[in-house]
Design a protein around this motif. Structure first.
Motif, mmCIF file in Angstrom:
data_model
loop_
_atom_site.group_PDB
_atom_site.id
_atom_site.type_symbol
_atom_site.label_atom_id
_atom_site.label_comp_id
_atom_site.label_asym_id
_atom_site.label_seq_id
_atom_site.Cartn_x
_atom_site.Cartn_y
_atom_site.Cartn_z
ATOM 1 N N LEU A 50 13.856 1.367 5.528
ATOM 2 C CA LEU A 50 13.339 2.485 4.731
ATOM 3 C C LEU A 50 13.364 2.206 3.236
ATOM 4 O O LEU A 50 12.560 2.768 2.493
ATOM 5 N N LYS A 51 14.251 1.338 2.790
ATOM 6 C CA LYS A 51 14.396 1.065 1.352
ATOM 7 C C LYS A 51 13.842 -0.287 0.910
ATOM 8 O O LYS A 51 13.826 -0.589 -0.284
ATOM 9 N N LEU A 52 13.396 -1.109 1.862
ATOM 10 C CA LEU A 52 12.890 -2.440 1.537
ATOM 11 C C LEU A 52 11.646 -2.324 0.656
ATOM 12 O O LEU A 52 10.670 -1.674 1.031
ATOM 13 N N ARG A 53 11.684 -2.958 -0.497
ATOM 14 C CA ARG A 53 10.589 -2.828 -1.469
ATOM 15 C C ARG A 53 9.529 -3.889 -1.199
ATOM 16 O O ARG A 53 9.555 -4.972 -1.781
ATOM 17 N N ILE A 54 8.581 -3.537 -0.329
ATOM 18 C CA ILE A 54 7.523 -4.475 0.049
ATOM 19 C C ILE A 54 6.122 -3.880 -0.124
ATOM 20 O O ILE A 54 5.148 -4.452 0.351
ATOM 21 N N PHE A 55 6.045 -2.751 -0.820
ATOM 22 C CA PHE A 55 4.751 -2.136 -1.117
ATOM 23 C C PHE A 55 4.471 -2.250 -2.605
ATOM 24 O O PHE A 55 5.386 -2.185 -3.429
ATOM 25 N N SER A 56 3.218 -2.415 -2.943
ATOM 26 C CA SER A 56 2.830 -2.654 -4.337
ATOM 27 C C SER A 56 2.963 -1.406 -5.191
ATOM 28 O O SER A 56 2.632 -0.295 -4.770
ATOM 29 N N ASP A 57 3.406 -1.645 -6.422
ATOM 30 C CA ASP A 57 3.427 -0.573 -7.414
ATOM 31 C C ASP A 57 2.117 -0.609 -8.192
ATOM 32 O O ASP A 57 1.194 -1.364 -7.844
ATOM 33 N N ALA A 58 2.008 0.172 -9.252
ATOM 34 C CA ALA A 58 0.767 0.249 -10.036
ATOM 35 C C ALA A 58 0.401 -1.092 -10.670
ATOM 36 O O ALA A 58 -0.775 -1.366 -10.923
ATOM 37 N N ALA A 59 1.398 -1.947 -10.884
ATOM 38 C CA ALA A 59 1.151 -3.257 -11.488
ATOM 39 C C ALA A 59 0.855 -4.324 -10.432
ATOM 40 O O ALA A 59 0.667 -5.493 -10.759
ATOM 41 N N GLY A 60 0.840 -3.939 -9.155
ATOM 42 C CA GLY A 60 0.542 -4.889 -8.096
ATOM 43 C C GLY A 60 1.740 -5.698 -7.615
ATOM 44 O O GLY A 60 1.573 -6.637 -6.842
ATOM 45 N N LYS A 61 2.937 -5.334 -8.056
ATOM 46 C CA LYS A 61 4.146 -6.044 -7.628
ATOM 47 C C LYS A 61 4.794 -5.306 -6.464
ATOM 48 O O LYS A 61 4.777 -4.086 -6.407
ATOM 49 N N MET A 62 5.371 -6.080 -5.539
ATOM 50 C CA MET A 62 6.100 -5.466 -4.428
ATOM 51 C C MET A 62 7.358 -4.831 -4.985
ATOM 52 O O MET A 62 8.369 -5.500 -5.193
ATOM 53 N N ASN A 63 7.283 -3.538 -5.256
ATOM 54 C CA ASN A 63 8.375 -2.858 -5.921
ATOM 55 C C ASN A 63 8.619 -1.462 -5.365
ATOM 56 O O ASN A 63 9.413 -0.726 -5.908
ATOM 57 N N GLN A 64 7.900 -1.096 -4.283
ATOM 58 C CA GLN A 64 8.074 0.234 -3.720
ATOM 59 C C GLN A 64 8.461 0.136 -2.242
ATOM 60 O O GLN A 64 8.052 -0.794 -1.540
ATOM 61 N N SER A 65 9.215 1.125 -1.799
ATOM 62 C CA SER A 65 9.671 1.163 -0.414
ATOM 63 C C SER A 65 8.763 2.064 0.419
ATOM 64 O O SER A 65 7.907 2.778 -0.104
ATOM 65 N N LEU A 66 8.997 2.052 1.716
ATOM 66 C CA LEU A 66 8.271 2.942 2.620
ATOM 67 C C LEU A 66 8.493 4.392 2.201
ATOM 68 O O LEU A 66 7.557 5.195 2.194
ATOM 69 N N GLN A 67 9.709 4.726 1.844
ATOM 70 C CA GLN A 67 10.009 6.082 1.402
ATOM 71 C C GLN A 67 9.295 6.407 0.096
ATOM 72 O O GLN A 67 8.816 7.524 -0.083
ATOM 73 N N ASP A 68 9.207 5.442 -0.815
ATOM 74 C CA ASP A 68 8.528 5.670 -2.088
ATOM 75 C C ASP A 68 7.056 6.022 -1.896
ATOM 76 O O ASP A 68 6.520 6.880 -2.605
ATOM 77 N N ILE A 69 6.402 5.349 -0.949
ATOM 78 C CA ILE A 69 4.962 5.578 -0.762
ATOM 79 C C ILE A 69 4.672 6.671 0.271
ATOM 80 O O ILE A 69 3.524 7.080 0.438
ATOM 81 N N GLY A 70 5.709 7.143 0.970
ATOM 82 C CA GLY A 70 5.511 8.151 2.002
ATOM 83 C C GLY A 70 4.707 7.634 3.183
ATOM 84 O O GLY A 70 3.963 8.377 3.814
ATOM 85 N N GLY A 71 4.865 6.351 3.495
ATOM 86 C CA GLY A 71 4.109 5.721 4.578
ATOM 87 C C GLY A 71 4.672 6.017 5.948
ATOM 88 O O GLY A 71 5.786 6.523 6.097
ATOM 89 N N GLY A 72 3.893 5.684 6.969
ATOM 90 C CA GLY A 72 4.308 5.876 8.346
ATOM 91 C C GLY A 72 5.122 4.698 8.855
ATOM 92 O O GLY A 72 5.028 3.583 8.334
#
Length: 146
Positions: A50-72
C-alpha cells in the motif's frame, strides 16, 4: 509470502467466463503463501504494497503509492510463484504452503486489504483463473516477506 506486483492501467480475473474481480488503474498482486508463513507476513506484505512508491508524480518520477493515487488493488492467489526449477524440466511446487494454510492466509490478506483500502478486487483461491491486464510501464516488482 511471495508476491509479484504489476502496475496496471486495468486488470480483471475471470473464472468460468465470469468476471470475479476487476480494477482500473492500480496494482495486480499475485500472491503465494509459503510453509511457515502466518498473518504477520501477510500484514507486513500488505503494509509495504500500500505504501510502495511506484506510481508517477507530476514530474514523472516514481514517487507516489497506491494509497496516494487512490488506485485499485486486485489480489490473485498463485501457488506457482513458489516454483523450484532447479532440477529437471518439471517445476516442483513443494515450496508453496499447503492448501489449507494458503487459503487461510489469502482470505486473511483480502480481509485486511479491504479494511485498509477502498478498492480491492480478488480472484478465487484454487480456481482455474484467466487474468487479463494492461501492464503500465511496464512495472513489475517481485517481493518476498519473511
Amino acid at each position: 509470502m511471495i508476491a509479484v506486483l504489476q502496475r496496471v492501467k486495468q486488470a480483471r480475473v475471470e473464472v468460468a467466463g465470469a468476471v470475479v474481480g476487476a480494477v482500473g488503474p492500480g496494482l495486480l498482486m499475485l500472491v503465494c503463501a509459503e510453509p511457515g508463513d502466518g498473518e504477520a507476513q501477510a500484514d507486513k506484505l500488505l503494509a509495504k504494497v500500500l505504501k510502495l512508491r511506484i506510481f508517477s508524480d507530476a514530474a514523472g518520477k516514481m514517487n507516489q503509492s497506491l494509497q496516494d493515487i487512490g488506485g485499485g488493488l486486485l489480489i490473485v492467489s498463485q501457488f506457482t510463484l513458489a516454483a523450484d526449477t532447479s532440477g529437471g524440466n518439471r517445476p516442483s511446487f513443494s515450496g508453496a504452503a499447503p492448501a489449507e494454510l494458503g487459503r487461510h492466509l489469502y482470505n486473511y490478506l483480502l480481509a485486511q486489504a479491504r479494511a485498509a483500502h477502498p478498492e480491492v478486487g480478488a480472484g478465487e483461491f484454487g480456481a482455474d483463473m484467466q487474468v487479463h491486464l494492461v501492464n503500465d510501464g511496464p512495472v513489475t516488482i517481485p517481493m518476498r516477506m519473511q
